[in-house]
Design an enzyme around this catalytic site. Sequence first.
Site, PDB file in Angstrom:
ATOM      1  N   HIS A  48       0.839  -1.196   0.000  1.00  0.00           N
ATOM      2  CA  HIS A  48       0.000   0.000   0.000  1.00  0.00           C
ATOM      3  C   HIS A  48       0.877   1.250   0.000  1.00  0.00           C
ATOM      4  O   HIS A  48       2.070   1.194   0.326  1.00  0.00           O
ATOM      5  CB  HIS A  48      -0.904   0.011   1.232  1.00  0.00           C
ATOM      6  CG  HIS A  48      -1.979  -1.028   1.201  1.00  0.00           C
ATOM      7  ND1 HIS A  48      -2.943  -1.136   2.184  1.00  0.00           N
ATOM      8  CD2 HIS A  48      -2.264  -1.997   0.298  1.00  0.00           C
ATOM      9  CE1 HIS A  48      -3.764  -2.134   1.896  1.00  0.00           C
ATOM     10  NE2 HIS A  48      -3.366  -2.674   0.763  1.00  0.00           N
TER      11      HIS A  48
ATOM     12  N   GLU B 177       0.873   3.892   1.998  1.00  0.00           N
ATOM     13  CA  GLU B 177       1.375   4.308   3.308  1.00  0.00           C
ATOM     14  C   GLU B 177       2.556   3.457   3.773  1.00  0.00           C
ATOM     15  O   GLU B 177       3.507   3.979   4.367  1.00  0.00           O
ATOM     16  CB  GLU B 177       0.261   4.226   4.365  1.00  0.00           C
ATOM     17  CG  GLU B 177      -0.941   5.121   4.084  1.00  0.00           C
ATOM     18  CD  GLU B 177      -2.048   4.401   3.341  1.00  0.00           C
ATOM     19  OE1 GLU B 177      -3.220   4.655   3.650  1.00  0.00           O
ATOM     20  OE2 GLU B 177      -1.744   3.567   2.449  1.00  0.00           O
TER      21      GLU B 177
ATOM     22  N   CYS C  91      -6.324   1.699   5.785  1.00  0.00           N
ATOM     23  CA  CYS C  91      -6.991   0.505   6.305  1.00  0.00           C
ATOM     24  C   CYS C  91      -6.732   0.375   7.798  1.00  0.00           C
ATOM     25  O   CYS C  91      -5.647   0.695   8.296  1.00  0.00           O
ATOM     26  CB  CYS C  91      -6.522  -0.749   5.562  1.00  0.00           C
ATOM     27  SG  CYS C  91      -4.741  -1.080   5.643  1.00  0.00           S
TER      28      CYS C  91
ATOM     29  N   CYS D  30      -2.295  -0.078   7.577  1.00  0.00           N
ATOM     30  CA  CYS D  30      -1.716   1.230   7.267  1.00  0.00           C
ATOM     31  C   CYS D  30      -1.902   2.201   8.430  1.00  0.00           C
ATOM     32  O   CYS D  30      -1.048   3.061   8.675  1.00  0.00           O
ATOM     33  CB  CYS D  30      -2.325   1.792   5.989  1.00  0.00           C
ATOM     34  SG  CYS D  30      -1.799   0.881   4.517  1.00  0.00           S
TER      35      CYS D  30
ATOM     36  N   ALA E   8     -14.166  -7.768 -23.409  1.00  0.00           N
ATOM     37  CA  ALA E   8     -14.470  -8.261 -24.750  1.00  0.00           C
ATOM     38  C   ALA E   8     -15.441  -9.429 -24.624  1.00  0.00           C
ATOM     39  O   ALA E   8     -15.086 -10.496 -24.124  1.00  0.00           O
ATOM     40  CB  ALA E   8     -13.182  -8.708 -25.450  1.00  0.00           C
TER      41      ALA E   8
END
Length: 211
Positions: free
Chosen positions: A56, A58, A81, A91, A170
């Site tokens: 992440h 942080e 988080c 974090c 697709a």
Amino acid sequence: MTTTGLEQDQTFMARAIELARQNMGRTWPNPAVGCVIVKDGQIVAEAATAHGGRPHAEEQAVPAAGEAAKGATAYVTLEPCGARSSGRKSCAHFLTEAGIARVVIGAFDPSPFASGRGVERLRSEGLQVDAGVLEAECLALCEGFLHRLETGRPMVRVSTDGVGFDARFAASPKADLKGELKRLGEAGYTRVWTTEGPLAEALRAEGLLTE
């Protein structure tokens, strides 16, 4: 907060947004998040969610700041988080243990591992938390992530080059489009693209195209 303080917050949050935007389409299943750490009006470290969604923002910026993190302000585009699916250090823990004094958040994260838990953990450790700086721009960064949380499907938009998207969608216009998108959501895709044409028209008719 004074006008000068707000302007400074917007300036540093804009930098965090710029960092996150550079990695959009490369961080799924996690959103692209930017983090800027500022001490005495100067940026001492910055990072964005890495390719593949880990580490992440942080947990990259905090070690990079080193001792300068003590008493600094962290600008984060999305709520840190408060817990991790892997059970590893969150974090919010990284920020508190580094001695960060204030955290400025662009937007709240409704996922099960944040949803106010990050802010609650920060405040319980005595950090000042301010939220909502450039919120609309920060929410735009994670629109696909939020869409998948709400619907179980990635967001689909029309694009000419697919820049900033996880993948191209697709499929046959006659296929079970909702089912196809559900499978992509289960695989972790958050934001996919297609060009104008029969597939886009079929998605539009079923209300599955975001415009």
